[in-house]
Design an enzyme around this catalytic site. Structure first.
Site, short mmCIF file in Angstrom:
data_model
loop_
_atom_site.label_atom_id
_atom_site.label_comp_id
_atom_site.label_asym_id
_atom_site.label_seq_id
_atom_site.Cartn_x
_atom_site.Cartn_y
_atom_site.Cartn_z
CE LYS A 1 31.20 7.37 -31.87
NZ LYS A 1 30.29 6.57 -31.06
CD GLN B 1 28.40 6.15 -28.04
OE1 GLN B 1 28.42 6.76 -29.11
NE2 GLN B 1 29.42 5.42 -27.64
CG ASP C 1 29.51 0.88 -35.11
OD1 ASP C 1 30.50 0.62 -35.82
OD2 ASP C 1 29.60 1.01 -33.87
#
Ligand code: NAD
Length: 283
Positions: free
Chosen positions: A56, A100, A123
């Site tokens: 990322k 994460q 997300d």
């Protein structure tokens, strides 16, 4: 003389699709009046999380977007993680936040995720955003968006297709299944308790596998003409990455397949930053 030849599946190349879609993303970034910043909160130093984050960060650099990687110790308290998420929420220089996953066992994922400001939830995993994309509104979780864009790039329509999604996690399988349904597919979802997986996968036009089990899908699970999207990422004994699908045993049967690496993972990273840019466009 009878001539027999083996057909090999078309490779649905995530790297190629991502490169082709990159100019459109860059154009959108140039259209913003500021350079977006994505905060990546990592608890623990799990090897898989670290390598996903590395990908990322490299992509952020490539497209000229800022990232702020906040790495926290494995034994940090849940309260402290929540405080850090709140700090990111309050920071006007940060437009997107991801925590994460997975988190260590002593931290409740849903509590931490739902602390993220839904307007910065890149997300789309907060309860508010889940209810939006379930109804086909708002941004999709990155993996589901990445799968959708990969299919679109290869002009594979989901409309009226029979899709079997293997895996029903909140983070991956469920959003993919809902995305497919919202695109007009007839969706079957399989999971660890599915009694006869091969029957369910064989009746599909498109199989999307998101389990995390090396070689789960074998030749007995597939039939000619199918499209296989392998979302799984597993590390083999030799340290190399591979998907859930036994690529070698199915590649001469099915019509098209994504490789691992070089398939959905590439698209997930792209989709994450597309989500960030969409969020910024709404500010
Ligand atoms: P998870 O462990 O949370 O969920 C796994 C799912 O698979 C569960 O729903 C479970 O019921 C199902 N399952 C387990 N064994 C099964 C079996 N034998 N048959 C059928 N279903 C079975 O995992 P997750 O977070 O959903 O991730 C799944 C995989 O996707 C992992 O390999 C992960 O690394 C990968 N992943 C890839 C990307 C990408 O961009 N390519 C992104 C996120 C996750």
């Amino acid at each position: 003389m009878l001539c027999s030849y083996i057909m090999s599946a078309q490779i649905l190349d995530g790297r190629k699709a991502r490169e082709a879609l990159l100019p459109g993303l860059m154009e959108k970034i140039r259209g913003l009046s500021f350079v977006p910043t994505l905060a990546i909160i990592q608890v623990s130093d799990r090897i898989d999380s670290t390598s996903f984050i590395k990908a990322k960060k490299a992509f952020a650099k490539k497209i000229g977007v800022n990232e702020k990687h906040i790495q926290l110790a494995e034994n940090i308290s849940q309260e402290k993680v929540i405080d850090i998420v709140r700090e990111c929420n309050a920071d006007s220089n940060i437009q997107g936040i991801i925590v994460q996953l997975p988190l260590p066992a002593h931290i409740e994922r849903d509590i931490v995720i739902n602390t993220i400001d839904p307007n910065k939830d890149v997300d789309a995993l907060t309860a508010m955003n889940v209810s939006k994309w379930s109804e086909g509104r708002g941004i999709l979780p990155a993996t589901a968006r990445g799968v959708r864009e990969l299919l679109k790039f290869y002009k594979i329509s989901l409309k009226d297709k029979k899709v079997t999604v293997v895996g029903r996690s909140e983070l991956v399988g469920k959003p993919i299944a809902i995305m497919c349904r919202n695109e007009g597919a007839i969706v079957t979802v399989c999971h660890s308790k599915t009694l006869d997986l091969a029957t369910e996968t064989k009746k599909a036009d498109i199989i999307i596998c998101a389990v995390g089990k090396l070689g789960l899908i074998q030749s007995k699970h597939v039939k000619r003409g199918q499209i296989i999207i392998d979302v799984g990422i597993n590390r083999k004994e030799d340290g190399m990455l591979a998907g859930d699908v036994d690529f070698q045993s199915v590649k001469n049967i099915v019509a098209a397949i994504t490789p691992v690496p070089g398939g959905v993972g590439q698209m997930t990273v792209l989709a994450l930053f597309e989500n960030l840019v969409d969020i910024c466009g709404n500010i």
